[in-house]
Motif scaffolding. Sequence first.
Motif, PDB file in Angstrom:
ATOM      1  N   GLY A  16       1.233  -1.549   0.355  1.00 35.52           N
ATOM      2  CA  GLY A  16       0.107  -0.055  -0.293  1.00 35.52           C
ATOM      3  C   GLY A  16       1.011   1.517  -0.049  1.00 35.52           C
ATOM      4  O   GLY A  16       2.202   0.705   0.773  1.00 35.52           O
ATOM      5  N   THR A  17       0.032   2.196  -0.553  1.00 36.79           N
ATOM      6  CA  THR A  17       0.605   3.993  -0.258  1.00 36.79           C
ATOM      7  C   THR A  17       0.774   4.505   0.807  1.00 36.79           C
ATOM      8  O   THR A  17      -0.120   4.028   1.984  1.00 36.79           O
ATOM      9  N   ARG A  18       1.532   5.842   0.996  1.00 32.46           N
ATOM     10  CA  ARG A  18       1.002   6.106   2.113  1.00 32.46           C
ATOM     11  C   ARG A  18      -0.025   6.570   2.589  1.00 32.46           C
ATOM     12  O   ARG A  18      -0.646   7.329   2.515  1.00 32.46           O
ATOM     13  N   PRO A  19      -0.780   7.064   4.483  1.00 32.83           N
ATOM     14  CA  PRO A  19      -2.040   6.428   4.656  1.00 32.83           C
ATOM     15  C   PRO A  19      -1.738   8.174   4.155  1.00 32.83           C
ATOM     16  O   PRO A  19      -1.071   9.400   5.565  1.00 32.83           O
ATOM     17  N   ALA A  20      -3.349   8.848   4.975  1.00 32.92           N
ATOM     18  CA  ALA A  20      -3.116   9.902   5.765  1.00 32.92           C
ATOM     19  C   ALA A  20      -4.235   9.737   6.042  1.00 32.92           C
ATOM     20  O   ALA A  20      -5.535  10.374   5.613  1.00 32.92           O
ATOM     21  N   LEU A  21      -4.320   9.803   8.158  1.00 33.69           N
ATOM     22  CA  LEU A  21      -5.497  10.711   8.411  1.00 33.69           C
ATOM     23  C   LEU A  21      -5.448  11.173   8.805  1.00 33.69           C
ATOM     24  O   LEU A  21      -4.628  11.562   9.872  1.00 33.69           O
ATOM     25  N   SER A  22      -6.861  11.023   9.519  1.00 38.72           N
ATOM     26  CA  SER A  22      -7.618  12.614  10.544  1.00 38.72           C
ATOM     27  C   SER A  22      -7.550  12.459  11.460  1.00 38.72           C
ATOM     28  O   SER A  22      -7.342  11.192  12.391  1.00 38.72           O
ATOM     29  N   SER A  23      -6.743  13.207  12.383  1.00 35.46           N
ATOM     30  CA  SER A  23      -6.609  13.319  14.164  1.00 35.46           C
ATOM     31  C   SER A  23      -7.723  12.190  14.648  1.00 35.46           C
ATOM     32  O   SER A  23      -8.848  13.028  14.655  1.00 35.46           O
ATOM     33  N   PHE A  24      -7.590  11.621  15.323  1.00 31.56           N
ATOM     34  CA  PHE A  24      -8.473  10.891  16.189  1.00 31.56           C
ATOM     35  C   PHE A  24      -9.151  12.462  16.947  1.00 31.56           C
ATOM     36  O   PHE A  24     -10.704  12.272  17.213  1.00 31.56           O
TER      37      PHE A  24
END
Length: 402
Positions: free
Chosen positions: A222-230
Amino acid sequence: MKYVIVLGDGMADEPIEALGGKTPLEYANTPTMDKYSKLSEVGMVHTIPEGMSPGSDTANLSVLGYNPRLYYTGRSPLEALSIGVDMKETDVAMRCNIVTVSVDDKPYEEKTIIDHSSSEISTEDAAVLLEAVRKELETDIYKYYVGTSYRHLTIWDKGSVVELTPPHDILGKVIGDYLPKQEALKEMMKKSYDILANHPINVERMAKGLNPANSIWFWGAGTRPALSSFEEKTGKKGAMISAVDLLKGIAVGASMKVIEVEGADGTLHTNYEGKADAAIDVLINEDYDFAYIHVEAPDEMGHQGSVERKVQAIEYLDERVIKRVIDAFEAKDTDFRMLVLPDHPTPIRVRTHTSSPVPYMLYDSTDVKNETWDYNEACATKTGNYTENGHELIDYLFTGIK
């Protein structure tokens, strides 16, 4: 109000004849869950979106409130965050398991995969073996990084998100049809067997009756993830307690606090009490709002196909984590909500993950129920409580409103 999720990875299962037609969760001696299920809402939740792979990656994202359809970019990139690898936009991360394939004179393609975890190899031994692989195989294009136990990482510069088979999905099968189609990846796996088969650590392991860690296995690209701040997403300050790089990586991506617990290793004999105490401490003494306690053992025992050890893992979760956390909150007279659930089933029958809904138990110390349900798959189904979109369940934990 404090909030806790206790996640028994792979805890859900199917009725098993050897257990009198009960599931491991139904059969296990779980006095704490038996008591609090009568005081809680019990129901079923579907954590895996239709058409997506039933992995711990998609499932735990869902339980944490991140819709996998929006946030999932692959398993290994999340683990890269935990290990501290700063991926470039053009990088592809791959899980690099150290596995056991059959010890025989057959060509590599005709070998059988025996154990995806190499008898739950220690991180220390695995690091030595991965270093031997790295010295021979690492290039500017493929870089190797040590993770935890059998779970490691390879970064492929300017790579492709290729289809790769999880090793725990093909236990007991001949590997030829499941090897990567990319020649470079397949060749590295074949060469790793030559490097590792007679390594002194593996000679010693076999002398002790342990499975040799004799091959690497690529999967989960997979590629670099981009999660929003919890915290920005939920308004809650959260902490992650897990032995597994995947869960730590999700937490890093979500800007949650990651708590390392000594002796927490993802095995049946992990430090259960240490995990419970870490959650209690961060919630009561550090003024965090939310703790996620992840226990890998039920999943590992499901992959091993061990009914007895899976039951034991569930009993340990009940006595050594859930009871300990509840007792601490009640002793402090602290209001809390606790959600107990698996991320996905790992049935003994198939020894891998499935996409079926899983049972949940939601206890609110300020809104005690009066029910007759036990906490298991059968009772949870009969209640009629059902959440179709798993990523919405955490909102119910926080608000008490569906």
